[in-house]
Scaffold this motif. Sequence first.
Motif, short mmCIF file in Angstrom:
data_model
loop_
_atom_site.label_atom_id
_atom_site.label_comp_id
_atom_site.label_asym_id
_atom_site.label_seq_id
_atom_site.Cartn_x
_atom_site.Cartn_y
_atom_site.Cartn_z
N ASP A 78 0.88 -1.27 -0.05
CA ASP A 78 0.05 -0.17 -0.03
C ASP A 78 0.96 1.08 0.22
O ASP A 78 0.57 2.15 0.70
N ALA A 79 1.91 1.32 -0.70
CA ALA A 79 3.03 2.22 -0.75
C ALA A 79 2.41 3.71 -0.96
O ALA A 79 2.73 4.67 -0.22
N VAL A 80 1.62 4.04 -2.23
CA VAL A 80 1.14 5.30 -2.41
C VAL A 80 0.17 5.85 -1.25
O VAL A 80 0.45 6.84 -0.71
N THR A 81 -0.61 5.03 -0.85
CA THR A 81 -1.57 5.53 0.31
C THR A 81 -0.73 5.94 1.54
O THR A 81 -0.83 6.72 2.36
N HIS A 82 0.22 5.04 1.79
CA HIS A 82 0.96 5.02 3.15
C HIS A 82 1.96 6.19 3.04
O HIS A 82 2.00 6.90 4.12
N LEU A 83 2.47 6.28 1.94
CA LEU A 83 3.32 7.31 1.95
C LEU A 83 2.81 8.80 2.12
O LEU A 83 3.32 9.88 2.56
N SER A 107 6.69 25.78 4.31
CA SER A 107 5.45 26.62 3.80
C SER A 107 4.85 25.31 2.62
O SER A 107 5.43 24.54 2.44
N LYS A 108 3.56 25.99 2.34
CA LYS A 108 3.07 25.12 1.14
C LYS A 108 3.80 24.76 0.35
O LYS A 108 3.80 23.75 -0.54
N GLU A 109 4.80 25.75 -0.40
CA GLU A 109 5.68 25.45 -1.65
C GLU A 109 6.98 24.75 -1.09
O GLU A 109 7.24 23.72 -1.59
N ARG A 110 7.53 25.21 -0.03
CA ARG A 110 8.89 24.66 0.43
C ARG A 110 8.43 23.46 1.56
O ARG A 110 8.59 23.71 2.67
N ASN A 111 7.79 22.53 0.90
CA ASN A 111 7.09 21.69 1.85
C ASN A 111 8.11 20.15 1.95
O ASN A 111 7.38 19.22 2.17
N ALA A 112 9.27 20.30 1.79
CA ALA A 112 10.38 19.28 2.06
C ALA A 112 10.09 17.96 1.28
O ALA A 112 11.17 17.24 1.17
N ILE A 113 9.02 17.45 0.96
CA ILE A 113 9.00 16.17 0.29
C ILE A 113 7.71 16.08 -0.60
O ILE A 113 6.87 16.72 -0.42
N HIS A 114 8.10 15.29 -1.96
CA HIS A 114 6.89 15.10 -2.74
C HIS A 114 6.65 13.76 -2.52
O HIS A 114 7.36 12.87 -2.36
N ALA A 115 5.25 13.36 -2.89
CA ALA A 115 4.98 11.82 -2.93
C ALA A 115 3.98 11.71 -3.93
O ALA A 115 2.99 12.65 -4.27
N SER A 116 4.02 10.38 -4.64
CA SER A 116 3.10 10.46 -5.86
C SER A 116 1.59 10.14 -5.11
O SER A 116 1.31 9.42 -4.31
N ASP A 117 0.47 10.76 -5.85
CA ASP A 117 -0.72 10.76 -5.32
C ASP A 117 -1.73 9.73 -5.90
O ASP A 117 -2.71 9.70 -5.43
N SER A 118 -1.22 8.89 -6.60
CA SER A 118 -2.03 7.69 -7.31
C SER A 118 -1.20 6.72 -7.84
O SER A 118 0.01 7.00 -8.01
N PRO A 119 -1.66 5.49 -7.81
CA PRO A 119 -0.83 4.32 -8.54
C PRO A 119 -0.37 4.66 -9.88
O PRO A 119 0.62 4.49 -10.24
#
Length: 133
Positions: A78-83, A107-119
């Motif tokens: 469940d990697a996408v949802t869990h991340l 901040s909303k822009e300088r927000n440290a990390i990106h994660a994929s939002d769907s499979p």
Amino acid sequence: MLTLAIIKPDAVAARHTGKIIAHLEAEGFQIRDAQMVRLTKSRAESFYEVHRERPFFRPLVTFMTSGPALALALERDDAVTHLRKVIGATDPAQADAGTIRRLYAQSKERNAIHASDSPENAAREVAFFFPTR
Ligand code: CMP
């Protein structure tokens, strides 16, 4: 199942990379691939293509090309949802206590990390950085 994370230039510059990786591993993610990247303008525009018409698109591209970032292909059930859960809301002020953005984002822009939002986006985004996967 794989998903993509990017430790963004703000978190790399602030030397939060190690703590963020430790947090991800403690949440059960295996690092399957990793690469320090300095995104060019055209690569950043292409990665964030879906946001092209948004008012934050230009500043987002400027920020994401402002310094090195760390792309990670992460595996877990469940990697996408869990991340998404582990990183917290886009705006760190709205993110739950203990999430990566609440802990490390500015901040909303300088927000440290990106994660994929769907499979579907995870498959596209992993291939964007790690085309042999
Ligand atoms: P990310 O998960 O990388 O995907 C799109 C990014 O746009 C998001 O994180 C934010 O860093 C950035 N962004 C900047 N402003 C906004 C906004 N108002 N709404 C959503 N995303 C924003």
